[in-house]
Enzyme design. Structure first.
Site, PDB file in Angstrom:
ATOM      1  N   ASN A  24       0.872  -1.183   0.000  1.00 46.57           N
ATOM      2  CA  ASN A  24       0.000   0.000   0.000  1.00 46.57           C
ATOM      3  C   ASN A  24       0.907   1.231   0.000  1.00 46.57           C
ATOM      4  O   ASN A  24       2.127   1.113   0.135  1.00 46.57           O
ATOM      5  CB  ASN A  24      -0.966  -0.010   1.189  1.00 46.57           C
ATOM      6  CG  ASN A  24      -0.240  -0.023   2.515  1.00 46.57           C
ATOM      7  OD1 ASN A  24       0.506   0.907   2.824  1.00 46.57           O
ATOM      8  ND2 ASN A  24      -0.430  -1.082   3.291  1.00 46.57           N
ATOM      9  N   ASP A  34       1.578  -8.785   1.451  1.00 46.16           N
ATOM     10  CA  ASP A  34       2.429  -7.772   2.102  1.00 46.16           C
ATOM     11  C   ASP A  34       2.825  -8.245   3.511  1.00 46.16           C
ATOM     12  O   ASP A  34       4.016  -8.242   3.888  1.00 46.16           O
ATOM     13  CB  ASP A  34       1.633  -6.455   2.158  1.00 46.16           C
ATOM     14  CG  ASP A  34       2.465  -5.243   2.517  1.00 46.16           C
ATOM     15  OD1 ASP A  34       3.684  -5.383   2.704  1.00 46.16           O
ATOM     16  OD2 ASP A  34       1.870  -4.147   2.612  1.00 46.16           O
TER      17      ASP A  34
HETATM   18  N1  AR6 Z   1       2.293 -15.630  -1.952  1.00 47.19           N
HETATM   19  C1  AR6 Z   1       1.689 -15.317  -3.121  1.00 47.19           C
HETATM   20  N2  AR6 Z   1       0.485 -14.713  -3.189  1.00 47.19           N
HETATM   21  C2  AR6 Z   1      -0.125 -14.407  -2.025  1.00 47.19           C
HETATM   22  C3  AR6 Z   1       0.435 -14.698  -0.759  1.00 47.19           C
HETATM   23  C4  AR6 Z   1       1.704 -15.338  -0.748  1.00 47.19           C
HETATM   24  N3  AR6 Z   1       2.325 -15.650   0.391  1.00 47.19           N
HETATM   25  N4  AR6 Z   1      -0.446 -14.285   0.189  1.00 47.19           N
HETATM   26  C5  AR6 Z   1      -1.523 -13.761  -0.444  1.00 47.19           C
HETATM   27  N5  AR6 Z   1      -1.329 -13.853  -1.782  1.00 47.19           N
HETATM   28  P1  AR6 Z   1      -3.532  -8.910  -1.428  1.00 47.19           P
HETATM   29  P2  AR6 Z   1      -3.908  -6.391  -2.967  1.00 47.19           P
HETATM   30  C6  AR6 Z   1      -2.209 -13.417  -2.891  1.00 47.19           C
HETATM   31  O1  AR6 Z   1      -4.799  -8.667  -0.705  1.00 47.19           O
HETATM   32  O2  AR6 Z   1      -5.238  -6.798  -3.459  1.00 47.19           O
HETATM   33  C7  AR6 Z   1      -2.332  -5.484   1.938  1.00 47.19           C
HETATM   34  O3  AR6 Z   1      -2.884  -5.277   3.204  1.00 47.19           O
HETATM   35  C8  AR6 Z   1      -3.686 -13.262  -2.616  1.00 47.19           C
HETATM   36  O4  AR6 Z   1      -4.323 -14.537  -2.566  1.00 47.19           O
HETATM   37  O5  AR6 Z   1      -2.347  -9.360  -0.662  1.00 47.19           O
HETATM   38  O6  AR6 Z   1      -2.926  -5.759  -3.920  1.00 47.19           O
HETATM   39  C9  AR6 Z   1      -1.458  -4.316   1.469  1.00 47.19           C
HETATM   40  O7  AR6 Z   1      -0.786  -3.714   2.553  1.00 47.19           O
HETATM   41  C10 AR6 Z   1      -4.104 -12.460  -3.849  1.00 47.19           C
HETATM   42  O8  AR6 Z   1      -4.259 -13.342  -4.972  1.00 47.19           O
HETATM   43  O9  AR6 Z   1      -3.053  -7.570  -2.251  1.00 47.19           O
HETATM   44  C11 AR6 Z   1      -2.459  -3.396   0.855  1.00 47.19           C
HETATM   45  O10 AR6 Z   1      -3.102  -2.591   1.832  1.00 47.19           O
HETATM   46  C12 AR6 Z   1      -2.888 -11.573  -4.108  1.00 47.19           C
HETATM   47  O11 AR6 Z   1      -1.828 -12.132  -3.320  1.00 47.19           O
HETATM   48  C13 AR6 Z   1      -3.472  -4.328   0.234  1.00 47.19           C
HETATM   49  O12 AR6 Z   1      -3.384  -5.545   0.972  1.00 47.19           O
HETATM   50  C14 AR6 Z   1      -3.059 -10.106  -3.740  1.00 47.19           C
HETATM   51  O13 AR6 Z   1      -3.856  -9.971  -2.574  1.00 47.19           O
HETATM   52  C15 AR6 Z   1      -3.133  -4.640  -1.204  1.00 47.19           C
HETATM   53  O14 AR6 Z   1      -4.178  -5.386  -1.776  1.00 47.19           O
END
Ligand code: AR6
Length: 172
Positions: A24, A34
């Site tokens: 973020n 993250d």
């Molecule tokens: N390895 C690979 N992919 C992952 C992992 C992992 N270990 N964990 C989750 N994912 P998101 P966004 C996937 O919500 O939508 C955070 O709080 C997950 O299943 O992580 O860009 C940040 O600080 C999904 O397919 O990211 C921001 O505030 C993908 O990663 C916000 O979330 C992205 O999900 C960003 O939201």
């Protein structure tokens, strides 16, 4: 070697030169991928992030990888989905292009991406996959220094969407 691969897995386990963080704008950590990256990298990652002054949506900043196998983490805040008429596609494309620029500038030959914006930020998965695959392919076509990009998908639905987008792009 395939230069663009879709795989299923946990990006914190990747052994690429750099992994990309779906961050973020504060760059101070959060949930999802993250949170997982900060936990795996250890507290020195947050210490370095605090020095960066945040990051605009669609831009990217690089840090060391600390306790990760990856040498670097490239942090990019994706767009929050607001219906698609607020520049979301261009901002998401910019996340991939700017992240790859940081990789090139820092001598990274291999880079792993998560599915940026398709979690908490609610970007529609199929649309995000098409944007991501197109952006990465366009970059690779003119940047030989990047040997391999891995799209690391956490679940089967995400993997299927990116594999479909990759197959569609290869059919062009
Ligand atoms: N390895 C690979 N992919 C992952 C992992 C992992 N270990 N964990 C989750 N994912 P998101 P966004 C996937 O919500 O939508 C955070 O709080 C997950 O299943 O992580 O860009 C940040 O600080 C999904 O397919 O990211 C921001 O505030 C993908 O990663 C916000 O979330 C992205 O999900 C960003 O939201």
């Amino acid at each position: 070697m395939e230069r663009l691969l879709v795989v299923r897995g946990d990006i914190t386990r990747e052994r690429t030169d750099a992994i990309v963080n779906a961050a973020n704008c504060s760059l101070l950590g959060g949930g999802g991928v993250d949170g997982a990256i900060h936990r795996a990298a250890g507290p020195r990652l947050l210490d370095e992030c605090r020095t960066l002054g945040g990051c605009r949506t669609g831009e990217a900043k690089i840090t060391k990888g600390y306790d990760l196998a990856a040498k670097y983490v490239i942090h990019t805040p994706g767009p929050v989905w607001h219906g698609g008429a607020h520049g979301e596609d261009a901002l998401l494309r910019s996340c991939y292009i700017e992240s790859l620029k940081r990789a090139s500038e820092n001598g990274c030959a291999t880079v792993a991406f998560p599915s940026i914006s398709t979690g908490v930020y609610h970007f529609p998965l199929e649309r995000a996959a098409a944007v991501a695959i197109t952006a990465i392919r366009d970059y690779l076509a003119v940047h030989d220094e990047i040997e391999q990009v891995r799209m690391v998908c956490f679940d089967a639905r995400t993997e299927a969407a990116y594999q479909h987008a990759l197959d569609a792009a290869e059919g062009l």
